[in-house]
Design an enzyme around this catalytic site. Structure first.
Site, PDB file in Angstrom:
ATOM      1  CG  ASP A   8      -1.691   1.310   1.523  1.00 47.17           C
ATOM      2  OD1 ASP A   8      -2.349   1.921   0.216  1.00 47.17           O
ATOM      3  OD2 ASP A   8      -1.938   1.658   2.353  1.00 47.17           O
ATOM      4  CG  ASP A  10      -1.032   8.387   2.507  1.00 48.01           C
ATOM      5  OD1 ASP A  10       0.126   8.636   3.127  1.00 48.01           O
ATOM      6  OD2 ASP A  10      -1.607   9.114   2.146  1.00 48.01           O
TER       7      ASP A  10
END
Length: 215
Positions: A8, A10
């Site tokens: 992922d 952020d």
């Protein structure tokens, strides 16, 4: 043996939380939402933008048509995109670049798999595009996490079967997405917040690549 690591973006490789917060805060000021603060902002972690709009408008008690909700989402994103011009490598999280470099040196495929439609812009701003074999963002998927689509597409792009992929996530929805994709999951955060991850560490500097590949 893990052959690919799907990150992922952020909260895992970078932290643009404050940029998102300021964008939501500006939208809230526009609309007179006096309840929006950092604590409320935590509800949005790992949640798609339109779902966030549903949460914030429902909390406001004001009625918005679907068209008005879409306009709110577009405006928030415009505020955020405008702020990205100020993003620098300072938003990179501890251990992120070192992990990417070492994984690639060992021949392990690396990819970003994010719900965000701004992932490519952020990746360019922090200068890590050359450390990734693939990027899957919100423009390429129909279903957001916890649906497994984003991770399955990333696995396909790096040509590695899902069981040989490790997902690195900081959100409950992301861990669930990895599970549904048939992948192992390393959580970034705390065990109480990510109970279904295989292993949880505070950030990527807290785990060696050797141990990461043994998950």
């Amino acid at each position: 043996m893990i052959k690919a690591v799907l990150f992922d973006l952020d909260g895992v490789l970078v932290s643009t939380d404050e940029y998102h917060y300021r964008s939501w805060k500006k939208l809230s000021a526009d609309e007179g939402f006096d309840f929006f603060d950092h604590e409320f902002n935590h509800k949005f972690r790992g949640v798609a933008r339109m779902e966030c709009i549903e949460i914030i408008t429902k909390t406001s008690g004001k009625h918005y048509t679907p068209e008005q909700k879409q306009e709110l989402a577009n405006r928030k994103n415009r505020y955020f995109v405008e702020s990205l011009a100020n993003v620098t490598t300072e938003v990179l999280l501890p251990g992120a670049v070192a992990a990417l470099n070492e994984l690639r040196s060992r021949g392990i495929k690396t990819a970003v798999a994010s719900n965000s439609r701004n992932a490519v812009t952020i990746i360019k701003q922090v200068n890590i595009a050359h450390l990734l074999d693939a990027v899957v963002d919100g423009h390429q998927i129909e279903n957001s996490k916890p649906d497994p689509e984003v991770f399955l597409l990333a696995a396909k792009k790096v040509n590695v079967p899902p069981p040989l992929c490790l997902v690195v996530e900081d959100a409950i929805a992301g861990i669930e997405s990895a599970r549904r994709a048939g992948m192992k999951a390393l959580g970034i955060g705390t065990r109480d917040r990510l109970p279904n991850a295989d292993i949880v560490v505070p950030d990527l500097s807290a785990i060696s690549v050797d141990n990461l590949l043994k998950i």
